[in-house]
Scaffold this active site. Structure first.
Site, short mmCIF file in Angstrom:
data_model
loop_
_atom_site.label_atom_id
_atom_site.label_comp_id
_atom_site.label_asym_id
_atom_site.label_seq_id
_atom_site.Cartn_x
_atom_site.Cartn_y
_atom_site.Cartn_z
N GLU A 147 8.93 24.32 15.93
CA GLU A 147 8.40 24.68 14.62
C GLU A 147 9.49 24.56 13.56
O GLU A 147 10.65 24.85 13.85
CB GLU A 147 7.89 26.13 14.69
N ASP A 153 9.77 25.70 9.41
CA ASP A 153 8.97 26.43 8.42
C ASP A 153 9.54 26.53 7.02
O ASP A 153 10.73 26.84 6.86
CB ASP A 153 8.87 27.92 8.85
N GLU A 156 8.23 29.27 4.33
CA GLU A 156 7.31 30.38 4.16
C GLU A 156 7.64 31.07 2.83
O GLU A 156 8.79 31.46 2.61
CB GLU A 156 7.44 31.38 5.31
#
Ligand SMILES: *[C@@H]1O[C@H](CO)[C@@H](O)[C@H](O)[C@H]1NC(C)=O
Ligand SMILES: *[C@@H]1O[C@H](CO)[C@@H](O)[C@H](O)[C@H]1NC(C)=O
Ligand SMILES: *[C@@H]1O[C@H](CO)[C@@H](O)[C@H](O)[C@H]1NC(C)=O
Ligand SMILES: *[C@@H]1O[C@H](CO)[C@@H](O)[C@H](O)[C@H]1NC(C)=O
Ligand SMILES: *[C@@H]1O[C@H](CO)[C@@H](O)[C@H](O)[C@H]1NC(C)=O
Length: 312
Positions: free
Chosen positions: A108, A110, A112
């Site tokens: 993953e 990210d 955010e």
């Protein structure tokens, strides 16, 4: 670094954020071409021309909404121009742009965005997992030198076999090098790209002290000008793999990155001794890039609104 050298680099970085790119030849792809709704589908609303999308979280759909790419990609340069909800209070709201796979040993990468209470601004968090290292968060958090709910800004993930680089507009803000000390924790398997909004009340704003409150209205995030210059794993013939993507950043860009980090980074897992009494091994190796360089204290510079388009 002297104060004046620092200032010069800081100004360079701000200029870089505002000037259109001449060096990259990236291709814009429409929302409908690249993505499909993932959840909360009635709140995933493409623009009439299909180029953009708005996703929302509101009192009727409190769990939010999101979209996912139609294909998985094995490395590439992924960019979305994003405008965050402009409500005066967005605490608990999390908006994202990220890469992830469904493997049992998940990877993953990210972006955010963490909502805020009145009078404060959005916080940007970056993180990554590799080969199922989900118990080892590698989060960093930053303030932004502009109001990300006022205008669209580009958020880019460059993912190669050697490194992951996060960009805000033209400016690299974080580089994660695939050093051997990371073990297998570096993202290496094909991933889908996602854009989502969800309720992170339990942790997102002041450690969960402030929760999502729909009294302040529904929360809308807009995404446009997607770049998905990666190697699509499904395609037999993969012209995308030869897209003109950078292999990394040069020394000038790295200096700008360090200045950005010195000025705007407010949290790094490498500096969090409560959470990691013994810091993760790569923190020792790439110390120089992880440590915020000393910067003069002061308010973030005023960014003019209506930032120019960055990519062709
Ligand atoms: C940019 O890419 C397009 C197609 O991908 C190509 O036709 C064009 O020649 C490229 N321009 C430059 C300056 O490389
Ligand atoms: C807030 O965002 C919405 C949706 O993008 C827009 O219609 C509205 O004009 C914005 N309001 C302000 C005060 O910027
Ligand atoms: C990931 O796995 C879930 C559950 O098996 C499935 O519903 C979803 O469609 C998968 N997503 C992708 C992008 O393959
Ligand atoms: C990924 O994790 C699995 C299970 O823990 C392990 O067997 C494998 O060696 C790891 N791969 C890499 C590249 O480290
Ligand atoms: C470094 O990269 C930037 C952005 O691609 C470019 O504008 C600049 O000319 C490069 N500098 C050097 C010294 O190569």
């Amino acid at each position: 670094m002297s104060f004046f050298t620092y200032l010069r680099h800081a100004i360079l970085c701000i200029i870089a954020i505002l000037k259109p790119s001449v060096s990259l030849n990236l291709s814009i792809i429409s929302f409908t071409e690249a993505f499909s709704p993932l959840y909360g589908n009635q709140n995933v609303i493409p623009s009439n021309d299909g180029n953009s999308v708005q996703i929302s979280m509101n009192q009727w759909l409190t769990s939010g909404s999101g979209f996912v790419s139609q294909y998985a990609y094995n490395h590439g340069f992924f960019i979305a121009s994003i405008k965050l909800p402009n409500n005066t209070y967005t605490a608990g709201v999390v908006a994202t742009f990220y890469a992830q796979n469904n493997d049992s040993n998940r990877d993953e990468i990210d972006f955010e965005f963490l909502g805020h209470i009145e009078g404060e601004g959005w916080i940007l968090q970056t993180n990554l997992y590799g080969n199922g290292s989900i118990h080892k968060g590698r989060e960093e958090r930053y303030r932004l030198p502009f109001d990300p709910s006022k205008d669209f800004h580009d958020y880019g993930i460059l993912w190669t076999t050697n490194r992951v680089i996060f960009f805000v507009d033209e400016c690299a803000i974080r580089e994660v090098v695939n050093v051997k000390e990371m073990g297998g924790d570096f993202p290496s398997k094909p991933m889908y790209m996602y854009g989502t909004m969800w309720d992170g009340s339990d942790w997102a704003t002041h450690d969960g002290k402030y929760r999502v409150d729909f009294e302040y209205g529904g929360f809308d995030t807009e995404y446009t000008r997607f770049v998905m210059d990666g190697c699509r794993v499904d395609s037999f013939f993969q012209p995308e793999c030869y897209a003109d993507i950078p292999s990394g950043i040069n020394a000038t860009e790295r200096t700008r990155m360090d200045v950005y980090r010195g000025q705007y980074m407010i949290y790094s897992y490498c500096l969090d001794t409560d959470r990691y009494p013994i810091s993760l091994p790569e923190c020792e190796v790439i110390d120089e890039d992880m440590q915020p360089i000393s910067a003069p204290i002061g308010a973030p510079p005023n960014m003019v609104s209506g930032a120019s388009r960055r990519f062709r």
